[in-house]
Design an enzyme around this catalytic site. Structure first.
Site, PDB file in Angstrom:
ATOM      1  N   TYR A 221       0.716  -1.412   0.026  1.00 51.78           N
ATOM      2  CA  TYR A 221      -0.034  -0.046   0.063  1.00 51.78           C
ATOM      3  C   TYR A 221       0.786   1.304   0.037  1.00 51.78           C
ATOM      4  CZ  TYR A 221       0.800  -0.933   4.942  1.00 51.78           C
ATOM      5  OH  TYR A 221       1.201  -1.074   6.179  1.00 51.78           O
ATOM      6  N   LYS A 308     -12.494   1.719  12.171  1.00 48.14           N
ATOM      7  CA  LYS A 308     -12.706   0.495  12.578  1.00 48.14           C
ATOM      8  C   LYS A 308     -14.090  -0.098  12.190  1.00 48.14           C
ATOM      9  CE  LYS A 308      -8.453  -0.563  14.293  1.00 48.14           C
ATOM     10  NZ  LYS A 308      -7.906  -1.543  15.054  1.00 48.14           N
ATOM     11  N   CYS A 405     -15.949 -42.472  27.878  1.00 45.43           N
ATOM     12  CA  CYS A 405     -15.583 -43.711  28.508  1.00 45.43           C
ATOM     13  C   CYS A 405     -15.474 -43.597  29.970  1.00 45.43           C
ATOM     14  CB  CYS A 405     -14.425 -44.273  27.859  1.00 45.43           C
ATOM     15  SG  CYS A 405     -12.848 -43.195  28.503  1.00 45.43           S
TER      16      CYS A 405
END
Ligand code: AMP
Ligand code: ZN
Length: 666
Positions: A221, A308, A405
């Site tokens: 970028y 965000k 078990c």
């Protein structure tokens, strides 16, 4: 055409195909054709080391081992970004920067990729250095690892400047992440939690060949350098793309904060369609002149702002917790939720990982919990809405006994997971282990599938994998949907598996932490199951690349009477439990633990034969000289730069005949 021209032509061709495949996602030849060309190039390079090039497409497979990553000071500091969460935050930011620069402001909107930051330096179009962000001032030199990432160009195209730095984010796309986890779970290892940590962890692996196996990508970028002739951020992206970098083409120009918010809204909705994780949008002032005027605060550029995304969350009721038993006996608690829609799917279950996680979250049955879905297979629980907790609620008490078990569970020092130790008597472990035994990478038994294995165990026809060899057609025909032909195939497939070589049998046994690579190592070193079962933990850790965790697990396996009995039975049925005479021929451990570089052209053997001799005698072939190189076998035409490097590092150079003497062949 000369050999050199041929080599260069193949390199160019392969570079173009790599670019089409990894950067453009538009391959023009099949993987198979690509492999053939790569092998052809590898063979030519092997025969003509004088044309060695550190940036050849053959160098992508890795192999270099780094003990301590060199610290590199960044030429330009790598800053963080300030965060914003609302329209108001963005408007405040615009007001602030408008006071500092003249004229209209245009913005570039990009996605914020969630991975590990990376700085790459190119000189004359060649990748020379890859450095992690570190603390922003200095980072780790991880060039050997980054070279294995196929979307990072080793050589650029177009009119790139002679020297520049480019920044980007290394990400691990969901698909590859999930595949890695499936494999880990199959090997009895704990799953990785999220793609971001796995991506940054991958960059710090010491063996670059391991990194090469991980499907990482690098998204770029920003370009930094002098006299680049670039005036806007948008141009930055276009240039990088033109030089061969992977730059997602989602970026948009915006003339106002309203436009920016439109971009945010679009990607907030569509980000789940992307192959990798994003956690927001990065808004940057487009004009680089304006960027310079704005400058930096102590921690971030004033000219950029991250927005965000709100994590996609829902809340729902936790109805119950169930406990699953895996092939290795590991217990995984799973939350059963009141079904709820989240990011386009109905969620009914979520992972709770282990007892610590349950305790940390203090989740209780009847609680209303927040659930978030990343790209992972199964969503996670983030926390509890305490305001909705019923008054009668009681803390969750982790189970003490195996739900299958009844055996008392154990938890080893330093491990997060509980285990059911009833190795040979707990059904899901028995079934899982036999399913692993017959799987493709193990014994590859055709005609027998995972569901049939479960049926055979549940019907009491088999109790462990050695029982497979005593099955008869008459026994299996009555099983559900088993036609006579299928029964024949099943019995035949089992019988055929006695031809599978020892290293794969060793993997098939399903010893915890013994994956394919470790099985190969052990098979090569010990050569028979008897030698392995007699080895002590101390012996085992002395084998190259075998750590204490593996050694303990192997010793543990063979300390069981029952396991030894099963192995003994396999032996009686003719399963390969030692390296065959053919494989054994000419194999020694003389070079064990040594890392050897081969350089030049030889008289009595070809380069490939020489490499095979090194491996057959327990050594490791390494492609580049470093302080860990034990010695170099040099023939004619050893490159002058390699020679210089060897001398600087004080590494022995031996001739072909001295080498053959070492392994007692001369
Ligand atoms: P933070 O670590 O939250 O301060 O965010 C800054 C980091 O975001 C940078 O170091 C980059 O690694 C990362 N990042 C991801 N995508 C971009 C992008 N498109 N532009 C700039 N930084 C980005
Ligand atoms: Zn159990």
């Amino acid at each position: 055409m000369s050999i050199e021209q041929k080599i260069n032509q193949l390199r160019d061709e392969l570079r173009a195909h790599n670019y089409n495949y990894y950067v453009l996602d538009a391959p023009t030849i099949s993987d198979y054709e690509f492999d053939i060309k790569l092998k052809e190039l590898q063979a030519l390079e092997d025969e003509h080391p004088e044309f060695y090039d550190a940036n050849s497409p053959t160098q992508r497979v890795g192999g270099e081992v780094t003990k301590n990553f060199e610290t590199v000071v960044h030429e330009n500091r790598m800053y963080s970004l300030d965060n914003s969460y609302s329209k108001e935050d963005l408007q405040d930011w615009e007001t602030r920067i408008k006071k500092l620069v003249d004229g209209a402001i245009q913005y570039t909107c990009e996605l914020k990729y969630d991975g590990a930051s990376m700085s790459l330096t190119y000189e004359n179009g060649m990748l020379v250095r890859a450095v992690t962000r570190g603390d922003g001032f200095q980072g780790d030199n991880v060039t050997a690892n980054v070279k294995t990432i196929k979307s990072v160009p080793l050589q650029l195209k177009g009119d790139y400047p002679p020297k520049f730095e480019i920044r980007g984010e290394i990400v691990l796309p969901f698909e590859g992440f999930n595949k890695m986890n499936e494999e880990r779970i199959a090997n009895g290892e704990e799953a990785y939690r999220n793609p971001r940590n796995t991506a940054s962890g991958s960059l710090k692996l010491q063996n670059s060949a391991e990194v090469a196996k991980r499907p990482l990508e690098c998204l770029l970028y920003s370009i930094k350098g002098e006299n680049l002739g670039i005036t806007t951020q948008f141009e930055n992206l276009e240039k990088a793309r033109a030089w061969g970098f992977k730059v997602p083409d989602v970026a948009k120009l915006a003339n106002s904060i309203e436009d920016v918010l439109e971009f945010v809204a679009y990607w907030d909705e569509h980000r789940h369609d992307l192959p990798y994780e994003t956690d927001g949008v990065v808004v940057k002032v487009n004009d680089l002149q304006q960027q310079e005027e704005l400058g930096y605060t102590a921690k971030a550029p004033r000219w950029a702002m991250a927005y965000k995304f709100k994590a996609e969350q829902v809340s729902t009721r936790l109805n119950s917790i169930s406990y699953q038993v895996g092939r290795t006996g590991a217990i995984t608690p799973v939350a059963n939720l009141e079904p709820v829609d989240l990011a386009g799917t109905t969620v009914k279950r979520a992972s709770l990982h282990n007892a610590d996680q349950i305790e940390k979250l203090d989740v209780r049955i009847g609680d209303t919990v927040y659930v978030e879905k990343g790209g992972e297979i199964i969503p996670k629980i983030l926390g509890v809405d305490l305001s909705k907790r019923p008054q009668t609620s009681e803390p969750t008490i982790y189970i003490e006994h195996c739900p299958e078990c009844g055996t008392t569970l154990i938890r080893k020092e330093g491990e997060a997971q509980h285990y059911c130790p009833n190795y040979n008597g707990c059904n899901p472990q028995i079934i899982g282990r036999i399913q692993h035994y017959i799987s493709r990478k193990a014994m590859d038994i055709e005609g027998l599938g995972g569901e049939t294995v479960a049926l055979l165990v549940n019907e009491g026809l088999i109790k462990n994998y050695s029982d497979l060899y005593e099955l008869t057609k008459e026994q299996v025909i009555p099983l559900e949907r088993m036609a006579e032909k299928s029964a024949d195939n099943l019995i035949e497939g089992i019988a055929q598996s006695v031809n599978i070589p020892f290293e794969r049998v060793l993997y098939a046994l399903g010893i915890r932490y013994v994956g394919e690579t470790v099985a190969k190592k052990l098979a090569k070193h010990y050569k028979s199951i008897d030698a392995i079962s007699n080895a002590t933990e101390e012996d085992l850790v002395n084998v190259d690349e075998i750590g204490t965790k593996i050694a303990e697990s192997v010793a543990d396996f063979f300390s069981s009477e029952e396991n030894n009995g099963i192995v003994e039975r396999l032996k009686q049925f003719g399963v390969q439990l030692e390296i065959s005479a053919e494989q054994l021929e000419g194999q020694t451990n003389i070079l064990e633990g040594q890392s050897i570089v081969v350089s030049g052209v030889f008289e009595s053997v070809s380069r490939n034969e020489l490499k095979k001799l090194i491996e057959d005698n327990g050594g490791k072939v390494s492609s580049s000289i470093s302080s860990k190189t034990s010695f170099i076998v040099a023939g004619d035409n050893m490159g002058p730069s390699k020679k210089q490097k060897a001398e600087n590092l004080n590494i022995d150079i031996v001739s072909e005949y001295q080498f053959l003497q070492k392994i007692k062949l001369f």
